[in-house]
Design a protein around this motif. Structure first.
Motif, mmCIF file in Angstrom:
data_model
loop_
_atom_site.group_PDB
_atom_site.id
_atom_site.type_symbol
_atom_site.label_atom_id
_atom_site.label_comp_id
_atom_site.label_asym_id
_atom_site.label_seq_id
_atom_site.Cartn_x
_atom_site.Cartn_y
_atom_site.Cartn_z
ATOM 1 N N ILE A 141 -6.024 4.884 2.017
ATOM 2 C CA ILE A 141 -5.457 4.081 0.930
ATOM 3 C C ILE A 141 -6.409 4.013 -0.248
ATOM 4 O O ILE A 141 -7.612 3.748 -0.087
ATOM 5 C CB ILE A 141 -5.126 2.658 1.419
ATOM 6 N N ILE A 181 -7.576 -6.232 0.752
ATOM 7 C CA ILE A 181 -7.698 -4.879 0.205
ATOM 8 C C ILE A 181 -9.006 -4.732 -0.558
ATOM 9 O O ILE A 181 -9.693 -3.702 -0.466
ATOM 10 C CB ILE A 181 -6.487 -4.573 -0.707
ATOM 11 N N MET A 223 0.836 -1.199 0.000
ATOM 12 C CA MET A 223 0.000 0.000 0.000
ATOM 13 C C MET A 223 0.872 1.251 0.000
ATOM 14 O O MET A 223 2.081 1.186 0.259
ATOM 15 C CB MET A 223 -0.937 -0.013 1.213
ATOM 16 N N SER A 224 0.300 2.376 -0.301
ATOM 17 C CA SER A 224 1.060 3.623 -0.436
ATOM 18 C C SER A 224 1.719 4.040 0.869
ATOM 19 O O SER A 224 2.712 4.775 0.866
ATOM 20 C CB SER A 224 0.129 4.744 -0.922
ATOM 21 N N CYS A 274 -5.782 2.411 6.439
ATOM 22 C CA CYS A 274 -4.850 1.313 6.703
ATOM 23 C C CYS A 274 -5.062 0.784 8.118
ATOM 24 O O CYS A 274 -5.215 1.573 9.053
ATOM 25 C CB CYS A 274 -3.409 1.799 6.544
ATOM 26 N N LYS A 276 -4.301 -9.266 -1.362
ATOM 27 C CA LYS A 276 -5.190 -8.617 -2.327
ATOM 28 C C LYS A 276 -6.653 -8.730 -1.919
ATOM 29 O O LYS A 276 -7.425 -7.756 -2.027
ATOM 30 C CB LYS A 276 -4.972 -9.236 -3.704
ATOM 31 N N CYS A 300 -2.186 0.400 -5.078
ATOM 32 C CA CYS A 300 -1.461 -0.691 -4.432
ATOM 33 C C CYS A 300 -0.697 -1.499 -5.480
ATOM 34 O O CYS A 300 -1.176 -1.701 -6.604
ATOM 35 C CB CYS A 300 -2.444 -1.612 -3.673
#
Length: 385
Positions: A375, A355, A344-345, A368, A352, A380
Protein backbone atom coordinates in the motif's frame (compact mmCIF):
# COMPACT_ATOMS: atom_id res chain seq x y z
CA UNK A 1 -19.96 -26.35 14.35
CA UNK A 2 -18.45 -27.92 11.23
CA UNK A 3 -21.33 -28.04 8.77
CA UNK A 4 -19.11 -29.63 6.11
CA UNK A 5 -18.30 -32.53 8.41
CA UNK A 6 -22.00 -33.05 9.09
CA UNK A 7 -22.78 -32.95 5.37
CA UNK A 8 -19.96 -35.38 4.58
CA UNK A 9 -21.39 -37.76 7.17
CA UNK A 10 -24.92 -37.37 5.83
CA UNK A 11 -24.09 -37.95 2.15
CA UNK A 12 -23.35 -41.70 2.54
CA UNK A 13 -26.62 -42.07 4.44
CA UNK A 14 -28.64 -40.56 1.61
CA UNK A 15 -26.79 -42.60 -1.02
CA UNK A 16 -27.46 -45.87 0.80
CA UNK A 17 -31.09 -44.89 1.38
CA UNK A 18 -31.60 -44.08 -2.32
CA UNK A 19 -29.94 -47.36 -3.35
CA UNK A 20 -32.08 -49.34 -0.92
CA UNK A 21 -35.22 -47.52 -2.06
CA UNK A 22 -34.48 -48.20 -5.73
CA UNK A 23 -34.01 -51.92 -4.97
CA UNK A 24 -37.33 -52.08 -3.19
CA UNK A 25 -39.15 -50.21 -5.97
CA UNK A 26 -37.59 -52.41 -8.62
CA UNK A 27 -38.63 -55.57 -6.75
CA UNK A 28 -42.16 -54.27 -6.21
CA UNK A 29 -42.51 -53.38 -9.89
CA UNK A 30 -41.35 -56.84 -11.01
CA UNK A 31 -43.67 -58.50 -8.51
CA UNK A 32 -46.59 -56.50 -9.86
CA UNK A 33 -45.78 -57.51 -13.43
CA UNK A 34 -45.56 -61.21 -12.56
CA UNK A 35 -48.86 -61.09 -10.67
CA UNK A 36 -50.58 -59.36 -13.61
CA UNK A 37 -49.28 -62.00 -16.01
CA UNK A 38 -50.46 -64.77 -13.69
CA UNK A 39 -53.91 -63.19 -13.49
CA UNK A 40 -54.12 -63.05 -17.27
CA UNK A 41 -53.24 -66.76 -17.47
CA UNK A 42 -55.86 -67.61 -14.86
CA UNK A 43 -58.54 -65.57 -16.64
CA UNK A 44 -57.74 -67.16 -19.98
CA UNK A 45 -57.85 -70.58 -18.34
CA UNK A 46 -61.30 -69.84 -16.91
CA UNK A 47 -62.53 -68.73 -20.34
CA UNK A 48 -61.44 -71.98 -21.97
CA UNK A 49 -63.17 -75.29 -21.64
CA UNK A 50 -60.03 -77.24 -20.84
CA UNK A 51 -59.71 -75.90 -17.27
CA UNK A 52 -55.95 -76.46 -16.82
CA UNK A 53 -54.40 -76.91 -13.45
CA UNK A 54 -54.59 -73.51 -11.66
CA UNK A 55 -52.21 -74.79 -9.04
CA UNK A 56 -49.45 -74.98 -11.64
CA UNK A 57 -49.89 -71.32 -12.52
CA UNK A 58 -49.84 -70.27 -8.87
CA UNK A 59 -46.84 -72.50 -8.13
CA UNK A 60 -44.95 -71.00 -11.08
CA UNK A 61 -45.79 -67.50 -9.77
CA UNK A 62 -44.45 -68.36 -6.30
CA UNK A 63 -41.17 -69.58 -7.80
CA UNK A 64 -40.70 -66.42 -9.83
CA UNK A 65 -41.48 -64.18 -6.82
CA UNK A 66 -38.82 -65.92 -4.76
CA UNK A 67 -36.30 -65.41 -7.55
CA UNK A 68 -37.15 -61.70 -7.81
CA UNK A 69 -36.80 -60.75 -4.16
CA UNK A 70 -34.95 -62.81 -1.64
CA UNK A 71 -35.87 -61.51 1.79
CA UNK A 72 -32.24 -61.79 2.86
CA UNK A 73 -31.14 -59.42 0.07
CA UNK A 74 -33.70 -56.79 1.02
CA UNK A 75 -32.83 -57.16 4.70
CA UNK A 76 -29.15 -56.68 3.88
CA UNK A 77 -29.86 -53.39 2.09
CA UNK A 78 -31.99 -52.19 4.97
CA UNK A 79 -29.29 -53.12 7.49
CA UNK A 80 -26.79 -50.97 5.59
CA UNK A 81 -29.12 -47.99 5.84
CA UNK A 82 -29.78 -48.61 9.53
CA UNK A 83 -26.05 -48.86 10.19
CA UNK A 84 -25.36 -45.55 8.48
CA UNK A 85 -28.23 -43.90 10.33
CA UNK A 86 -26.97 -45.15 13.69
CA UNK A 87 -23.59 -43.49 13.08
CA UNK A 88 -25.05 -40.19 11.89
CA UNK A 89 -26.53 -39.05 15.25
CA UNK A 90 -23.07 -39.48 16.79
CA UNK A 91 -21.66 -37.12 14.17
CA UNK A 92 -24.41 -34.63 14.97
CA UNK A 93 -23.67 -34.76 18.68
CA UNK A 94 -20.00 -34.28 17.96
CA UNK A 95 -20.50 -31.15 15.86
CA UNK A 96 -23.63 -29.59 17.36
CA UNK A 97 -23.36 -28.46 20.93
CA UNK A 98 -26.81 -28.66 22.56
CA UNK A 99 -25.74 -26.29 25.34
CA UNK A 100 -25.29 -22.76 23.97
CA UNK A 101 -25.62 -21.05 27.36
CA UNK A 102 -21.85 -20.79 27.72
CA UNK A 103 -21.81 -18.32 24.81
CA UNK A 104 -24.12 -16.02 26.78
CA UNK A 105 -22.67 -12.88 28.24
CA UNK A 106 -24.26 -10.66 30.86
CA UNK A 107 -25.07 -7.40 29.11
CA UNK A 108 -27.23 -4.56 30.36
CA UNK A 109 -29.79 -4.28 27.58
CA UNK A 110 -32.30 -1.46 27.29
CA UNK A 111 -35.49 -3.44 27.98
CA UNK A 112 -37.64 -0.58 26.67
CA UNK A 113 -35.94 -0.70 23.26
CA UNK A 114 -36.06 -4.51 23.14
CA UNK A 115 -39.77 -4.54 23.96
CA UNK A 116 -40.46 -2.04 21.19
CA UNK A 117 -38.49 -4.16 18.71
CA UNK A 118 -40.51 -7.25 19.66
CA UNK A 119 -43.84 -5.43 19.36
CA UNK A 120 -42.80 -4.00 16.00
CA UNK A 121 -41.82 -7.47 14.77
CA UNK A 122 -45.17 -8.96 15.80
CA UNK A 123 -47.03 -6.19 13.98
CA UNK A 124 -44.89 -6.70 10.87
CA UNK A 125 -45.86 -10.37 10.84
CA UNK A 126 -49.56 -9.53 11.09
CA UNK A 127 -49.83 -10.85 14.66
CA UNK A 128 -51.68 -7.78 15.89
CA UNK A 129 -53.51 -9.35 18.83
CA UNK A 130 -50.30 -10.95 20.07
CA UNK A 131 -48.48 -7.64 19.70
CA UNK A 132 -51.18 -5.83 21.68
CA UNK A 133 -51.02 -8.46 24.41
CA UNK A 134 -47.23 -8.25 24.64
CA UNK A 135 -47.28 -4.43 24.69
CA UNK A 136 -49.90 -4.47 27.44
CA UNK A 137 -48.07 -6.98 29.65
CA UNK A 138 -44.69 -5.30 29.07
CA UNK A 139 -46.13 -1.86 29.83
CA UNK A 140 -45.13 -0.52 26.41
CA UNK A 141 -48.39 1.14 25.38
CA UNK A 142 -46.61 3.73 23.24
CA UNK A 143 -45.29 0.91 21.03
CA UNK A 144 -48.84 0.33 19.77
CA UNK A 145 -48.53 3.55 17.76
CA UNK A 146 -47.00 1.42 14.99
CA UNK A 147 -50.03 -0.86 14.87
CA UNK A 148 -52.21 1.26 12.60
CA UNK A 149 -49.63 1.76 9.80
CA UNK A 150 -48.58 -1.90 9.92
CA UNK A 151 -52.23 -2.95 9.67
CA UNK A 152 -52.49 -0.86 6.51
CA UNK A 153 -49.30 -2.40 5.13
CA UNK A 154 -50.48 -5.92 5.98
CA UNK A 155 -53.84 -5.47 4.23
CA UNK A 156 -52.18 -4.07 1.12
CA UNK A 157 -49.73 -6.98 1.07
CA UNK A 158 -52.53 -9.52 1.35
CA UNK A 159 -54.42 -7.81 -1.48
CA UNK A 160 -51.31 -7.90 -3.68
CA UNK A 161 -50.88 -11.62 -2.98
CA UNK A 162 -54.43 -12.02 -4.35
CA UNK A 163 -53.44 -9.97 -7.44
CA UNK A 164 -55.46 -6.99 -6.29
CA UNK A 165 -53.48 -3.79 -6.82
CA UNK A 166 -56.18 -1.24 -5.96
CA UNK A 167 -55.15 -0.69 -2.29
CA UNK A 168 -51.47 -0.38 -3.27
CA UNK A 169 -52.29 2.07 -6.07
CA UNK A 170 -54.32 4.26 -3.68
CA UNK A 171 -51.46 4.29 -1.18
CA UNK A 172 -48.88 5.11 -3.87
CA UNK A 173 -51.06 7.91 -5.24
CA UNK A 174 -51.49 9.42 -1.76
CA UNK A 175 -47.71 9.30 -1.18
CA UNK A 176 -46.53 10.02 -4.72
CA UNK A 177 -44.55 13.15 -3.79
CA UNK A 178 -42.66 11.40 -1.00
CA UNK A 179 -41.92 8.44 -3.28
CA UNK A 180 -40.54 10.74 -5.98
CA UNK A 181 -38.35 12.55 -3.47
CA UNK A 182 -36.88 9.18 -2.53
CA UNK A 183 -36.26 8.37 -6.20
CA UNK A 184 -38.77 5.51 -6.19
CA UNK A 185 -40.67 4.43 -9.31
CA UNK A 186 -43.06 2.21 -7.33
CA UNK A 187 -46.15 3.98 -8.68
CA UNK A 188 -45.11 3.29 -12.28
CA UNK A 189 -44.43 -0.37 -11.47
CA UNK A 190 -47.89 -0.72 -9.95
CA UNK A 191 -49.57 0.88 -12.96
CA UNK A 192 -47.48 -1.27 -15.32
CA UNK A 193 -48.61 -4.49 -13.70
CA UNK A 194 -52.20 -3.27 -13.55
CA UNK A 195 -52.02 -2.45 -17.28
CA UNK A 196 -50.80 -5.98 -18.02
CA UNK A 197 -53.62 -7.49 -15.93
CA UNK A 198 -56.25 -5.42 -17.76
CA UNK A 199 -54.75 -6.31 -21.14
CA UNK A 200 -54.87 -10.01 -20.31
CA UNK A 201 -58.31 -10.12 -18.72
CA UNK A 202 -60.32 -7.24 -20.22
CA UNK A 203 -58.84 -6.64 -23.65
CA UNK A 204 -57.01 -4.06 -25.74
CA UNK A 205 -59.54 -1.21 -25.51
CA UNK A 206 -59.70 -1.14 -21.72
CA UNK A 207 -55.91 -1.44 -21.48
CA UNK A 208 -55.41 1.49 -23.87
CA UNK A 209 -57.89 3.59 -21.90
CA UNK A 210 -56.05 2.78 -18.67
CA UNK A 211 -52.70 3.68 -20.25
CA UNK A 212 -53.97 7.08 -21.43
CA UNK A 213 -55.26 7.86 -17.96
CA UNK A 214 -52.52 6.54 -15.67
CA UNK A 215 -49.38 5.85 -17.73
CA UNK A 216 -49.21 9.01 -19.82
CA UNK A 217 -47.96 11.17 -16.87
CA UNK A 218 -44.81 9.00 -16.79
CA UNK A 219 -44.06 9.30 -20.51
CA UNK A 220 -41.61 12.19 -20.14
CA UNK A 221 -39.33 10.34 -17.74
CA UNK A 222 -39.95 6.67 -18.69
CA UNK A 223 -40.57 6.76 -22.43
CA UNK A 224 -38.83 3.45 -23.17
CA UNK A 225 -40.95 1.65 -20.59
CA UNK A 226 -44.18 3.20 -21.93
CA UNK A 227 -43.27 2.27 -25.50
CA UNK A 228 -42.72 -1.34 -24.43
CA UNK A 229 -46.15 -1.45 -22.81
CA UNK A 230 -47.79 0.08 -25.88
CA UNK A 231 -46.21 -2.62 -28.03
CA UNK A 232 -47.92 -5.19 -25.81
CA UNK A 233 -51.27 -3.96 -27.21
CA UNK A 234 -50.42 -5.74 -30.46
CA UNK A 235 -50.31 -9.04 -28.55
CA UNK A 236 -53.64 -8.74 -26.74
CA UNK A 237 -54.86 -12.19 -25.73
CA UNK A 238 -51.56 -13.85 -26.61
CA UNK A 239 -49.06 -11.97 -24.51
CA UNK A 240 -47.74 -15.28 -23.19
CA UNK A 241 -46.21 -16.11 -26.61
CA UNK A 242 -45.03 -12.57 -27.31
CA UNK A 243 -41.55 -11.05 -26.90
CA UNK A 244 -42.94 -9.45 -23.72
CA UNK A 245 -44.03 -12.66 -21.99
CA UNK A 246 -41.69 -11.84 -19.08
CA UNK A 247 -44.30 -9.31 -17.94
CA UNK A 248 -46.54 -12.24 -16.97
CA UNK A 249 -43.94 -13.98 -14.77
CA UNK A 250 -45.17 -14.58 -11.17
CA UNK A 251 -41.84 -13.23 -9.90
CA UNK A 252 -43.03 -9.75 -10.92
CA UNK A 253 -45.70 -9.87 -8.21
CA UNK A 254 -43.21 -11.02 -5.58
CA UNK A 255 -40.71 -8.30 -6.48
CA UNK A 256 -43.41 -5.63 -6.52
CA UNK A 257 -44.71 -6.69 -3.11
CA UNK A 258 -41.17 -6.54 -1.75
CA UNK A 259 -40.60 -3.10 -3.30
CA UNK A 260 -43.87 -1.86 -1.83
CA UNK A 261 -42.91 -3.14 1.64
CA UNK A 262 -39.50 -1.50 1.38
CA UNK A 263 -40.96 1.88 0.38
CA UNK A 264 -43.74 1.68 2.98
CA UNK A 265 -41.25 1.00 5.78
CA UNK A 266 -38.96 3.72 4.44
CA UNK A 267 -41.69 6.36 4.63
CA UNK A 268 -42.62 5.04 8.06
CA UNK A 269 -39.03 5.53 9.25
CA UNK A 270 -38.56 1.79 9.76
CA UNK A 271 -36.02 -0.60 8.29
CA UNK A 272 -37.14 -3.00 5.57
CA UNK A 273 -36.03 -6.06 7.57
CA UNK A 274 -37.32 -6.61 11.07
CA UNK A 275 -34.56 -5.66 13.56
CA UNK A 276 -35.48 -8.74 15.59
CA UNK A 277 -35.10 -11.14 12.67
CA UNK A 278 -31.81 -9.51 11.63
CA UNK A 279 -30.46 -9.80 15.18
CA UNK A 280 -31.44 -13.46 15.51
CA UNK A 281 -30.03 -14.33 12.08
CA UNK A 282 -26.74 -12.60 12.84
CA UNK A 283 -26.57 -14.32 16.21
CA UNK A 284 -27.12 -17.74 14.65
CA UNK A 285 -24.34 -17.06 12.16
CA UNK A 286 -21.90 -15.90 14.82
CA UNK A 287 -22.80 -18.57 17.39
CA UNK A 288 -20.43 -21.32 16.12
CA UNK A 289 -17.42 -19.03 16.48
CA UNK A 290 -18.52 -17.98 19.96
CA UNK A 291 -18.97 -21.60 21.06
CA UNK A 292 -15.49 -22.49 19.82
CA UNK A 293 -14.07 -19.48 21.62
CA UNK A 294 -15.83 -20.43 24.83
CA UNK A 295 -14.49 -24.00 24.68
CA UNK A 296 -10.95 -22.71 24.27
CA UNK A 297 -11.31 -20.19 27.10
CA UNK A 298 -12.87 -22.77 29.41
CA UNK A 299 -9.97 -25.14 28.78
CA UNK A 300 -7.55 -22.32 29.61
CA UNK A 301 -9.71 -21.33 32.59
CA UNK A 302 -10.16 -17.79 31.32
CA UNK A 303 -13.21 -15.62 31.97
CA UNK A 304 -14.67 -13.54 29.18
CA UNK A 305 -17.46 -11.78 31.06
CA UNK A 306 -15.11 -8.97 32.02
CA UNK A 307 -13.61 -8.53 28.54
CA UNK A 308 -14.39 -5.26 26.79
CA UNK A 309 -14.12 -6.87 23.36
CA UNK A 310 -13.82 -10.33 21.86
CA UNK A 311 -10.28 -11.63 21.24
CA UNK A 312 -11.31 -12.95 17.80
CA UNK A 313 -13.39 -11.36 15.01
CA UNK A 314 -16.88 -12.68 14.32
CA UNK A 315 -17.26 -12.98 10.56
CA UNK A 316 -20.76 -12.14 9.32
CA UNK A 317 -22.21 -11.89 5.83
CA UNK A 318 -22.46 -8.47 4.17
CA UNK A 319 -26.16 -8.07 4.97
CA UNK A 320 -25.23 -8.00 8.66
CA UNK A 321 -22.49 -5.39 8.28
CA UNK A 322 -23.70 -1.91 9.28
CA UNK A 323 -21.41 1.10 9.31
CA UNK A 324 -23.01 3.82 11.39
CA UNK A 325 -19.57 4.06 12.99
CA UNK A 326 -16.16 2.72 12.00
CA UNK A 327 -13.67 1.14 14.34
CA UNK A 328 -10.13 0.69 13.02
CA UNK A 329 -9.27 -3.03 13.01
CA UNK A 330 -5.63 -2.24 13.81
CA UNK A 331 -5.78 0.39 16.54
CA UNK A 332 -9.31 -0.51 17.72
CA UNK A 333 -10.04 3.23 17.87
CA UNK A 334 -13.33 4.66 16.69
CA UNK A 335 -13.01 6.93 13.67
CA UNK A 336 -13.35 10.68 14.18
CA UNK A 337 -13.13 13.77 11.97
CA UNK A 338 -9.45 14.05 12.88
CA UNK A 339 -8.88 10.32 12.40
CA UNK A 340 -11.21 9.36 9.51
CA UNK A 341 -11.50 5.95 7.85
CA UNK A 342 -9.32 5.60 4.76
CA UNK A 343 -9.87 3.22 1.85
CA UNK A 344 -6.67 1.53 0.70
CA UNK A 345 -6.00 0.47 -2.89
CA UNK A 346 -6.65 -3.19 -2.00
CA UNK A 347 -10.16 -2.38 -0.77
CA UNK A 348 -9.55 -2.73 2.96
CA UNK A 349 -10.11 0.18 5.35
CA UNK A 350 -8.02 1.52 8.22
CA UNK A 351 -8.08 4.75 10.18
CA UNK A 352 -5.77 7.53 9.05
CA UNK A 353 -3.53 7.38 12.13
CA UNK A 354 -2.93 3.65 11.64
CA UNK A 355 -1.95 4.22 8.01
CA UNK A 356 0.37 7.03 9.08
CA UNK A 357 2.12 4.76 11.60
CA UNK A 358 2.40 1.82 9.23
CA UNK A 359 3.79 4.02 6.44
CA UNK A 360 6.22 5.87 8.75
CA UNK A 361 4.52 9.20 8.07
CA UNK A 362 3.91 8.29 4.41
CA UNK A 363 7.61 7.82 3.75
CA UNK A 364 7.34 4.21 2.58
CA UNK A 365 4.90 1.59 1.39
CA UNK A 366 3.55 -1.00 3.80
CA UNK A 367 1.81 -4.34 3.65
CA UNK A 368 -1.95 -4.41 4.25
CA UNK A 369 -2.70 -6.19 7.57
CA UNK A 370 -5.38 -8.29 5.83
CA UNK A 371 -3.90 -9.18 2.44
CA UNK A 372 -0.50 -9.34 0.68
CA UNK A 373 -0.99 -6.00 -1.14
CA UNK A 374 1.65 -3.31 -0.86
CA UNK A 375 0.00 0.00 0.00
CA UNK A 376 1.08 3.51 -0.90
CA UNK A 377 -0.33 5.91 1.71
CA UNK A 378 -0.68 8.69 -0.87
CA UNK A 379 -3.19 6.58 -2.80
CA UNK A 380 -5.53 6.07 0.16
CA UNK A 381 -8.88 7.84 0.01
CA UNK A 382 -11.08 9.07 2.83
CA UNK A 383 -14.43 7.36 3.30
CA UNK A 384 -17.60 9.15 4.34
CA UNK A 385 -20.42 7.25 6.06
Amino acid sequence: MELKAVKDAFDPVTKRQKLCSSKFHEAIEQIGQEIEQALIKLQSADASSSYPDHKAIVSDLQTKLKEISHVSQLESSQKEVNGALSRYPKQLEKNFNPDISKAYRNVDFDSHTINQIIVSHLYREGLFEVGDCFADEAGEQEATALKSPFIEMYHIQQAMKSHNLEPALKWASANCEKLRQNGSDLELKLHRLQFVEILQNQGRDDALKYARTFLSPFASSHMAEIQKLMACLLWAGKLDISPYSDLLAPINWEKLCEDFTRQFCNLLGQSFDSPLSVTVSAGVQGLPTLLKLMNVMMNKKQEWQSMKQLPVPIELDKEFQFHTIFVCPVSRDQATEENPPMLMSCGHVLCKQSITKLSKNSTKTFKCPYCPSEIDASHCKQLFF
